[in-house]
Design a protein around this motif. Structure first.
Motif, PDB file in Angstrom:
ATOM      1  N   LEU A  25      50.062 -25.369   3.467  1.00 25.15           N
ATOM      2  CA  LEU A  25      50.639 -25.189   4.803  1.00 25.15           C
ATOM      3  C   LEU A  25      49.574 -25.345   5.884  1.00 25.15           C
ATOM      4  O   LEU A  25      49.847 -25.897   6.952  1.00 25.15           O
ATOM      5  N   ALA A  26      48.360 -24.885   5.612  1.00 24.70           N
ATOM      6  CA  ALA A  26      47.277 -25.065   6.575  1.00 24.70           C
ATOM      7  C   ALA A  26      46.937 -26.542   6.736  1.00 24.70           C
ATOM      8  O   ALA A  26      46.680 -27.023   7.850  1.00 24.70           O
ATOM      9  N   SER A  27      46.933 -27.281   5.631  1.00 26.53           N
ATOM     10  CA  SER A  27      46.633 -28.715   5.688  1.00 26.53           C
ATOM     11  C   SER A  27      47.717 -29.471   6.458  1.00 26.53           C
ATOM     12  O   SER A  27      47.413 -30.368   7.248  1.00 26.53           O
ATOM     13  N   VAL A  28      48.981 -29.103   6.241  1.00 24.29           N
ATOM     14  CA  VAL A  28      50.081 -29.742   6.962  1.00 24.29           C
ATOM     15  C   VAL A  28      49.966 -29.471   8.461  1.00 24.29           C
ATOM     16  O   VAL A  28      50.180 -30.363   9.287  1.00 24.29           O
ATOM     17  N   ARG A  29      49.617 -28.247   8.811  1.00 25.22           N
ATOM     18  CA  ARG A  29      49.464 -27.909  10.231  1.00 25.22           C
ATOM     19  C   ARG A  29      48.354 -28.745  10.874  1.00 25.22           C
ATOM     20  O   ARG A  29      48.529 -29.278  11.978  1.00 25.22           O
ATOM     21  N   ASP A  30      47.235 -28.870  10.203  1.00 25.64           N
ATOM     22  CA  ASP A  30      46.136 -29.679  10.749  1.00 25.64           C
ATOM     23  C   ASP A  30      46.567 -31.134  10.925  1.00 25.64           C
ATOM     24  O   ASP A  30      46.259 -31.771  11.946  1.00 25.64           O
ATOM     25  N   ARG A  31      47.274 -31.653   9.930  1.00 22.91           N
ATOM     26  CA  ARG A  31      47.722 -33.043  10.011  1.00 22.91           C
ATOM     27  C   ARG A  31      48.714 -33.242  11.150  1.00 22.91           C
ATOM     28  O   ARG A  31      48.660 -34.254  11.864  1.00 22.91           O
TER      29      ARG A  31
ATOM     30  N   LYS B 269      55.279 -26.167   9.954  1.00 23.55           N
ATOM     31  CA  LYS B 269      55.756 -25.119   9.041  1.00 23.55           C
ATOM     32  C   LYS B 269      57.041 -25.546   8.351  1.00 23.55           C
ATOM     33  O   LYS B 269      57.214 -25.354   7.138  1.00 23.55           O
ATOM     34  N   SER B 270      57.942 -26.153   9.116  1.00 20.85           N
ATOM     35  CA  SER B 270      59.216 -26.593   8.552  1.00 20.85           C
ATOM     36  C   SER B 270      59.017 -27.689   7.510  1.00 20.85           C
ATOM     37  O   SER B 270      59.562 -27.625   6.400  1.00 20.85           O
TER      38      SER B 270
END
Length: 337
Positions: free
Chosen positions: A233-239, A260-261
């Motif tokens: 989830l942290a990686s997705v947020r950064d991306r 997050k979604s």
């Protein structure tokens, strides 16, 4: 001359020549269309944009000249900025639907157009991307018809409840999505252009969604380990924040909500077992046979033809055996001019 008589009023105070019945009716229309339940609880607001934006409780914000119309992560309104002296008449000779509010600057004639939605559309949920994509296409088409400013983000509007502006109500009922789209051509370049899609309004949300999820489908495999979800989830947020490279970027909180979604949606649906099942579904002998018969350029041309004939992404995938990512690329190409 307007096609039909307009009722023009400054909500507070009403015009001196208005009778008491007209004032009550018009105020009630304003309250119904710009109701508190549609608005953010603590919106951005300002009396002077040169001095920046404030976050204030709604009752305080409603007394400001400028206000945020849409709650975070939701679209209750579509807003457009028409910067020319005849802005109040911009919709009349176009195919744009009748706006609910035209909020006009009496000094220069420039105006914000506001369309109220009967049901708000979520702008941050991976599970609700199709309504958002539809609304974004409607937004782009209306902007083209009105010749509105493509760089306007819609975050802040002239407050239709403020006496500084000349507020015009031309449509007293909120719109369904189908009602807004009824006279618009959503197959035109205006509605589907990649250039507009990347820079304007809700198209930014769709772009971040699409690019983020295509990246996520492959990237998630690196996090399939015990305790990997938090790092994922942290990686997705950064991306997601890396993708928010627009002239008018999305707000950071909105990008966080999209990330997050998408992150949770992909993590839930793309486990190792589900990935194997997906490969089995998309690599059946029948689909492999279709891919063999239609190769390269011929396959793409067939996909473009299907989209131009009105087929959906799923229908094109079933007909050609193409992957979802490939089908979406064809869909974009099909409407380029």
């Amino acid at each position: 001359m307007y096609a039909e008589p307009f009722q023009v009023f400054n909500t507070w105070p009403p015009p001196e020549n208005a009778d008491s019945v007209q004032v009550v009716v018009m105020q009630q229309l304003a309250f119904d269309l710009f109701a508190e339940e549609r608005l953010p609880r603590k919106p951005y607001c300002s009396d002077d944009l040169a001095h920046g934006l404030l976050i204030r409780p709604l009752q305080v914000a409603l007394a400001k000249r400028y206000i945020q119309p849409n709650p975070p992560g939701m679209s209750s309104y579509l807003a457009f900025d028409v910067d020319r002296p005849d802005a109040g008449a911009a919709w009349i000779d176009s195919n744009a639907p009748r706006p609910n509010f035209i909020i006009k600057n009496p000094d220069n004639g420039h105006a914000h157009y506001l369309y109220a939605l009967e049901a708000a559309v979520c702008t941050t949920s991976a599970a609700r991307i199709e309504p958002l994509r539809y609304l974004a296409a409607v937004e782009r088409a209306i902007a083209s018809e009105l010749q509105a400013d493509p760089g306007y983000s819609g975050l802040i509007i002239k407050n239709p409840a403020h006496a500084h502006w000349q507020t015009i109500i031309t449509q007293t009922d909120a719109y369904t999505l189908a009602g807004l789209a009824s006279k618009l051509d959503l197959t035109t370049r205006a509605a589907n252009s990649d250039v507009v899609r990347e820079s304007f309004g809700l198209g930014r949300n769709c772009t971040v969604f699409d690019e983020l999820r295509f990246w996520a489908y492959k990237a998630v495999t690196r996090f399939w380990r015990p305790g990997g979800e938090a790092a994922w989830l942290a990686s997705v947020r950064d991306r997601a924040h890396e993708l928010n490279l627009f002239a008018s970027p999305l707000q950071a909180k909105e990008v966080d909500q999209i990330a997050k979604s998408v992150g949770k949606w992909v993590w839930k649906r793309f486990s190792p077992a589900q990935r194997r099942a997906l490969i089995e579904r998309t690599h059946t002998p029948e689909l492999q046979s279709k891919r063999g018969k239609l190769k390269g350029k011929a396959l793409r041309e067939r996909g473009l033809e299907l989209f131009k004939s009105g087929q959906t992404v799923d229908q094109v995938m079933g007909e050609t055996g193409a992957s979802r990512a490939t089908a979406f690329r064809w869909q974009k190409l099909a409407f380029e001019v």
